[in-house]
Design a protein around this motif. Sequence first.
Motif, PDB file in Angstrom:
ATOM      1  N   MET A 133       1.013  -1.127   0.072  1.00  0.00           N
ATOM      2  CA  MET A 133       0.109   0.009   0.063  1.00  0.00           C
ATOM      3  C   MET A 133       0.763   1.290  -0.005  1.00  0.00           C
ATOM      4  N   THR A 134       2.131   1.310   0.631  1.00  0.00           N
ATOM      5  CA  THR A 134       2.697   2.341   0.546  1.00  0.00           C
ATOM      6  C   THR A 134       4.314   2.276  -0.321  1.00  0.00           C
ATOM      7  N   LYS A 135       4.360   1.160  -1.251  1.00  0.00           N
ATOM      8  CA  LYS A 135       5.442   1.144  -2.096  1.00  0.00           C
ATOM      9  C   LYS A 135       5.752   2.223  -2.970  1.00  0.00           C
ATOM     10  N   ASP A 136       4.722   2.861  -3.389  1.00  0.00           N
ATOM     11  CA  ASP A 136       4.771   4.115  -4.321  1.00  0.00           C
ATOM     12  C   ASP A 136       4.978   5.374  -3.728  1.00  0.00           C
ATOM     13  N   LEU A 137       4.757   5.384  -2.433  1.00  0.00           N
ATOM     14  CA  LEU A 137       5.182   6.691  -1.842  1.00  0.00           C
ATOM     15  C   LEU A 137       6.618   7.179  -1.773  1.00  0.00           C
ATOM     16  N   ASP A 138       6.755   8.309  -1.636  1.00  0.00           N
ATOM     17  CA  ASP A 138       8.148   9.075  -1.584  1.00  0.00           C
ATOM     18  C   ASP A 138       8.620   8.652  -0.255  1.00  0.00           C
TER      19      ASP A 138
END
Length: 243
Positions: free
Chosen positions: A191-196
């Motif tokens: 769920m957070t893999k594409d966050l900076d």
Amino acid sequence: MKYALITGGSRGIGKAIAISLASELNYNILLTYKNNTEAAENTQQEIERFKVKCDLLKFDVANAEETTEVLKKWEEKNPDAKIEVIVNNAGITADGLFMWNSTEDWNKVLQTTLNGFYNVTHYFIQQMLRNRYGRIINISSVSGVIGTAGQTNYSAAKAGLIGATKALAQEVAKRKVTVNAVAPGFISSDMTKDLDEKELKKQIPINRFGKPEEVADLVCFLASKKAAYITGEVININGGIPT
């Protein structure tokens, strides 16, 4: 035969929770998932290394009829099974500014989190009350505690789960059923893999994302008999983000 049920348990935080409840508390696991059969089966294999059963149920927790049908069939096949722990972990995101949110994006996020909580918990709550024992643990989010821009739908869903936690806790406490919420911050997962991550770490006093296993350790404690005097609480696990 004692079971812990984890919704959305094939990957990420749900998977870590399922493994922890099996390895630390020796629970048989009832693991629900919606789509990824391969991931669910891999998780099942990991759990069964701890010499417990892991039953997989594929259905959409947001669908009341489907949830009841699948859980009823499982109960009929497992008449000696007793659900002692429910972890309402299933959730989805459909991020974007509220002004651009479609009705579909609003509904599917709220229905998965809130209807999912209702459909699964309501099915088993009378059994827990009759048995005079139960642990219900709802996975909320820092977004549900303080709100996150671009996640009005998700924040609303997770905040609603907190309200449900506090109300239900008061209704069932006398029967030794506890109800608590866990509110993770930024946790390393799909769920957070594409966050900076580099940029977001600046908001976190501990200066890193959390691990799914760290959330699982907290849930495992709340699911244990050691947490018998804790109910109606929201426990933040977010690396020190002010709430």
